[in-house]
Design an enzyme around this catalytic site. Structure first.
Site, PDB file in Angstrom:
ATOM      1  N   LYS A  32     -49.197  -4.653 -10.559  1.00  0.00           N
ATOM      2  CA  LYS A  32     -47.924  -3.917 -10.654  1.00  0.00           C
ATOM      3  C   LYS A  32     -47.741  -3.330 -12.057  1.00  0.00           C
ATOM      4  CE  LYS A  32     -43.970  -6.308  -9.981  1.00  0.00           C
ATOM      5  NZ  LYS A  32     -43.065  -6.166 -11.134  1.00  0.00           N
ATOM      6  N   ARG A 133     -29.255  -6.804 -15.200  1.00  0.00           N
ATOM      7  CA  ARG A 133     -30.267  -7.344 -16.125  1.00  0.00           C
ATOM      8  C   ARG A 133     -30.042  -6.811 -17.541  1.00  0.00           C
ATOM      9  NH1 ARG A 133     -36.112  -7.425 -13.472  1.00  0.00           N
ATOM     10  NH2 ARG A 133     -36.497  -8.724 -15.307  1.00  0.00           N
ATOM     11  N   SER A 178     -41.705 -10.429 -24.844  1.00  0.00           N
ATOM     12  CA  SER A 178     -41.504  -9.515 -23.720  1.00  0.00           C
ATOM     13  C   SER A 178     -42.391  -8.287 -23.856  1.00  0.00           C
ATOM     14  CB  SER A 178     -40.036  -9.079 -23.651  1.00  0.00           C
ATOM     15  OG  SER A 178     -39.920  -7.981 -22.772  1.00  0.00           O
ATOM     16  N   GLN A 180     -42.262  -5.886 -21.879  1.00  0.00           N
ATOM     17  CA  GLN A 180     -41.440  -4.711 -21.559  1.00  0.00           C
ATOM     18  C   GLN A 180     -40.765  -4.179 -22.821  1.00  0.00           C
ATOM     19  OE1 GLN A 180     -38.860  -5.794 -18.309  1.00  0.00           O
ATOM     20  NE2 GLN A 180     -40.563  -5.968 -16.871  1.00  0.00           N
ATOM     21  N   ASP A 326     -44.641 -14.694 -14.929  1.00  0.00           N
ATOM     22  CA  ASP A 326     -44.243 -14.353 -13.555  1.00  0.00           C
ATOM     23  C   ASP A 326     -44.690 -15.393 -12.532  1.00  0.00           C
ATOM     24  OD1 ASP A 326     -42.984 -12.081 -14.366  1.00  0.00           O
ATOM     25  OD2 ASP A 326     -44.653 -10.737 -13.909  1.00  0.00           O
ATOM     26  N   LYS A 353     -34.999 -12.806 -15.023  1.00  0.00           N
ATOM     27  CA  LYS A 353     -35.923 -12.016 -14.191  1.00  0.00           C
ATOM     28  C   LYS A 353     -35.132 -11.406 -13.020  1.00  0.00           C
ATOM     29  CE  LYS A 353     -39.528 -12.671 -16.691  1.00  0.00           C
ATOM     30  NZ  LYS A 353     -40.049 -11.536 -17.460  1.00  0.00           N
ATOM     31  N   ARG A 357     -34.678 -17.395 -12.060  1.00  0.00           N
ATOM     32  CA  ARG A 357     -35.714 -18.093 -11.276  1.00  0.00           C
ATOM     33  C   ARG A 357     -35.680 -19.607 -11.439  1.00  0.00           C
ATOM     34  NH1 ARG A 357     -40.428 -13.476 -11.941  1.00  0.00           N
ATOM     35  NH2 ARG A 357     -39.625 -12.208 -10.205  1.00  0.00           N
TER      36      ARG A 357
END
Ligand code: S3P
Length: 455
Positions: A32, A133, A178, A180, A326, A353, A357
């Protein structure tokens, strides 16, 4: 955080009968993280980019749609083949409407950095989960570079990016591990004045750095740093996306914790910034062999042979957390089936997330009779018998798939509700898992009077 659909909407439910084992060969869908990046980088490159193995899941398709909406010509053929006719950043035009990135934090955070750097105005929105988020983690450093991005009061989407340019490079010390955030800042830096550097507290996935280099960009990388000089252009290239180790993780856990299982996962990306799950499972006693190691397009790839055994509880080393971020929903299930206690710490990022989670896994595993205590940054899980029951994935693809694997060791059927978002990362999960031996059927809830089995 929930993507809960309004009442009356059909819901995807997994029913997983207990027992069985995993056998044979599984080919999981494309990575992904790499699929998102392949579209974004191909979309701003000059010349043609040919992608194979692209993940045709909802998240990456939103990114693809976004670049088409910004004027990029993209051809798709079956089996994950995508051709992008890039014409450089100057050919991009503002999308006529808000860009809806669905459930995808990666799509939103990376595109914000990229578009802010280019100076292309856009409004980025998402579903109920993405809309709550945290985005200050990217809007703060991007604002330091000079970007004008408006968020909602809580720092959440929609994000409205103004056409202010050029940005100035920064030397950014990222407060959280992170990829991202690192990627958003580096992608803004691609078009900023000067050299942008990001330093992170722990190693995170480095697909941005590797793939940019594949597009001919110079990226300087160190142990915990990456730096990029502004003003570089990307040249179209070829990208072979390997299978996603995060999608493999459910099968790795299912096979590893179920005596009698013997499963091969083919063509899995084993970039060392992603293989924490293999290390953690091996510490728990798992038998995982890495076979046919090779390199495709700057990324290591292999086949993984997993043989089932009885796992044991461990204290998960914090140094492995960001390398398996993840995979914790699946690791929690492995811990629930192991002998002894597993302790996870340093994993507070799990709380932001697609769902929280830690909470979702703790709630579901408690329903299945597991002794689990959630902590701020992880959990303490005592392995033992697992009973059947109905658990809620809360619209999170990874919690849904993780709970499904628990049925291999349960004493009754496990029903998982709100599984629609499994399609964000793993189209046809139920079909592929059932072919490997998981006793799963997927059903649309009868909310609209429709019931249909898919496997
Ligand atoms: C991703 C980075 C990770 C991961 C996500 C994909 C990426 O998020 O959880 O699924 O592609 O860069 P963070 O960077 O927020 O940890």
């Amino acid at each position: 955080m929930s993507t809960r659909q309004g009442s009356g909407e059909p819901q995807l439910i997994f029913n997983v009968a207990h027992g069985g084992k995993l056998e044979g060969t599984v080919k999981v869908p494309g990575d992904k993280s790499m699929s998102h990046r392949s579209i974004m980088f191909g979309g701003i490159a000059e010349g043609t980019t040919e992608i194979s193995g692209f993940l045709e899941g909802e998240d990456c398709l939103r990114t693809l749609d976004a670049f088409e909406a910004m004027g990029v010509r993209i051809e798709r053929s079956t089996g994950g083949q995508v051709t992008i006719h890039g014409q450089g950043t100057h050919a991009l035009t503002p999308a006529p409407q808000a860009i809806d990135l669905g459930n995808s934090g990666t799509g939103m955070r990376l595109m914000t950095g990229l578009l802010a750097g280019i100076g292309l105005p856009a409004t980025l929105t998402g579903d109920a989960s993405l809309s709550v988020r945290p985005m200050r983690r990217i809007t703060d450093p991007l604002a330091q570079m000079g970007a004008l991005i408006r968020a909602e009061e809580g720092g959440t989407p929609p994000l409205r990016i103004s056409a202010d340019q050029p940005l100035s490079a920064i030397d950014y010390v990222c407060p959280m591990a992170s990829a991202q955030v690192k990627s958003a800042v580096l992608l803004a830096g691609l078009h900023a004045r000067g050299t942008t550097r990001v330093t992170e507290p722990d190693i995170t996935r480095d697909h941005t750095e590797r793939m940019l280099q594949g597009f001919g960009v110079e990226v300087e990388t160190g142990h915990l740093t990456a730096a990029i000089k502004g003003g570089q252009t990307l040249q179209g290239t070829r990208i072979d996306v390997p299978g996603d180790i995060s999608s493999s993780a459910f099968f790795l856990v299912g096979a590893a914790m179920t005596p009698g299982s013997s499963l091969v996962l083919e063509n899995v990306g084993i970039n060392p910034t992603r293989t924490g799950v293999i290390d953690i499972l091996r510490l728990m006693g798992a038998d995982i062999q890495i076979q046919n190691s090779r390199e495709t397009g700057g990324e290591p790839v292999a086949d993984l042979l997993v043989t089932g055994t009885q796992l044991k509880g461990i204290e998960v080393p914090e140094s492995l957390v960001s390398l398996a971020i993840d995979e914790f929903p699946a690791i929690f299930v492995a811990a629930a089936c192991a002998t002894g206690t597993t302790v996870v710490t340093g994993a507070e990022e799990l709380r932001v997330k697609e769902t929280d989670r830690i909470a979702v896994m703790a709630d579901g595993l408690k329903i299945l009779g597991v002794d689990i205590v959630a902590t701020d940054d992880g959990a303490r899980i005592v392995g033992g018998p697992i009973q059947g029951g109905t658990v809620d994935s809360v619209g999170d693809h990874r919690t849904a798939m993780a709970f499904s694997m628990a049925a291999l060791r349960a004493t009754g059927t496990i029903t998982i509700i709100d599984c629609e978002n499994v399609n964000t990362s793993f189209p046809n999960y139920a079909g592929i898992a059932s072919a490997a031996g998981l006793r799963v059927t997927s059903t649309q809830s009868a909310a609209q009077g429709k019931t249909q089995g898919t496997s």
